[in-house]
Design an enzyme around this catalytic site. Sequence first.
Site, PDB file in Angstrom:
ATOM      1  N   CYS A 145       9.278  -7.744  10.506  1.00  0.00           N
ATOM      2  CA  CYS A 145       9.036  -6.135  10.389  1.00  0.00           C
ATOM      3  C   CYS A 145       8.126  -5.623  10.611  1.00  0.00           C
ATOM      4  CB  CYS A 145      10.230  -5.506   9.227  1.00  0.00           C
ATOM      5  SG  CYS A 145       9.994  -3.483   9.592  1.00  0.00           S
ATOM      6  N   CYS A 148       7.540  -2.240   9.023  1.00  0.00           N
ATOM      7  CA  CYS A 148       7.500  -2.251   7.297  1.00  0.00           C
ATOM      8  C   CYS A 148       6.325  -2.349   6.727  1.00  0.00           C
ATOM      9  CB  CYS A 148       7.868  -2.920   6.941  1.00  0.00           C
ATOM     10  SG  CYS A 148       9.992  -3.311   7.956  1.00  0.00           S
ATOM     11  N   ASP A 149       5.837  -3.901   8.074  1.00  0.00           N
ATOM     12  CA  ASP A 149       4.255  -4.262   6.888  1.00  0.00           C
ATOM     13  C   ASP A 149       3.198  -3.973   7.769  1.00  0.00           C
ATOM     14  OD1 ASP A 149       6.163  -5.273   5.106  1.00  0.00           O
ATOM     15  OD2 ASP A 149       6.070  -6.849   6.242  1.00  0.00           O
TER      16      ASP A 149
END
Length: 320
Positions: A145, A148-149
Site C-alpha cells: 500500500c 500507507c507507506d
Amino acid sequence: MADLRNVVIIGSGPAGLTAAIYTARADLEPLMIEGEPSSTGDQPGGQLMLTTEVENFPGFPDGIMGPELMGNLRQQAERFGAEIHTAKVSRVDFSERPFRIWVGDPDADEPTHLARSVIIATGASALMLGLDSEHRLLGHGLSTCATCDGFFFRDQDIVVVGGGDSALEEAMFLTRFGRTVTVVHRRKELRASKIMQDRAFANDKITFVWDSVVEEILGEDRVEGVRLRNVVTDEVTDLPATGVFVAIGHRPNTELFTGQLPVRDNGYLVTLDGTSRTAVDGVFACGDVQDDRYRQAITAAGSGCMAAIDAERWLEAQEH
Ligand code: NAP
C-alpha cells in the site's frame, strides 16, 4: 441449541471492530467472530496486522503501529461488552431468518449461531507473489500500500511489481517520495488503462523493466533489492532497492457468501444506495469486502460505523 444474537459480525479489521464498538454501545451485545490465522492468508485484525507504522489514521499525531491500533480497537469494543470469538466461520445461510452461521463442521445440521442481523467485514487480501521472503520482509521495506507507506521511502530506490492500474497509480504516487521508481512487469504490455499508461510513461522518475518476474526479494531484516528473471531470455539480475511495493491486485474475502449474496464483476460484495445494506434484508457489509476504491483503514472504520447504525435501525424497525 444455537444461541440467538442480535448482531453477529464476521471479520475483525477496522470495519468489523468499529461495527462492534458501535453495536456494543447501542446495547445490542454483538458477537464478533474474528477468524483464525491461516497459511491461506486469513488474518484476524485484518491487513493492519501485517503493517508496521500507520501514520494516516486520524488521532495519532505520532503514528501508531498497525497491530497496536488493532489491539486498541479491540479493547475498546470489549470495554462496551462486545464478545469476540477466535474462530473461522465455515458456512452461512441467509435464506431464512434468523440467519444461520456455522463455525467448525460446515455440514453439521445445527448452526453454531443464530443471528437477527449480520454484519460482514471479512475484508480483502492483497495478492502476493508467493515468495517465502515476503513473509519475512512485509513491513520491513516490503509493502502492499503506497498510500500507507510511501512516506517512509523518501529519497530511496523503489520497485513496484505489477502492470495494472494499481501498480501505475502506486508508482506515480511513490515518485513524490522516492529517488527512483522502477515498475517490474511480467509482460511487455501493461494491463493498465491507456490514460494511466500515458501518465506513467510521461513521468521521468519511473522506469520499466519488462518481461520480468521477481524471483526473490533480497535482504534479511530489511529489503535490499529484488532478484529478477527475464522470462524471455531467462537472464537473472539483481536490482538494488530499499522499498518494494507489490501491486498485483486484491481479492475480496467473499468465498463464504457464494450463492448467498450478489457480487460485482470484480468479486466485491454489492451494497445498496451508498449504505451498508446488501441484497438480503438484515445483512450488512462494510470495509474492504465491498470497497474496491478507497481501501483505507479509516474508510473501513467509517463504513463499519455505517453498518452498525444501519443494523441498529433495521433491528429497531423489525420490532415495531
Ligand atoms: P489488475 O488489473 O488485475 O492487474 C494486476 C496486474 O498484476 C496485472 O498487470 C498482472 O499481470 C499482474 N500480476 C498478477 N499476478 C501477478 C504475479 N503473480 N506476478 C506478477 N505480476 C502479476 O489489478 P489492479 O491493478 O489492482 O486493478 C484492479 C481493478 O481496479 C482494475 O479494474 C483497475 O482498472 C481498477 N483500478 C483503477 C484505478 C484507477 O482508475 N485510478 C486504480 C487502481 C485500480 P498481467 O497483466 O500479465 O496479467
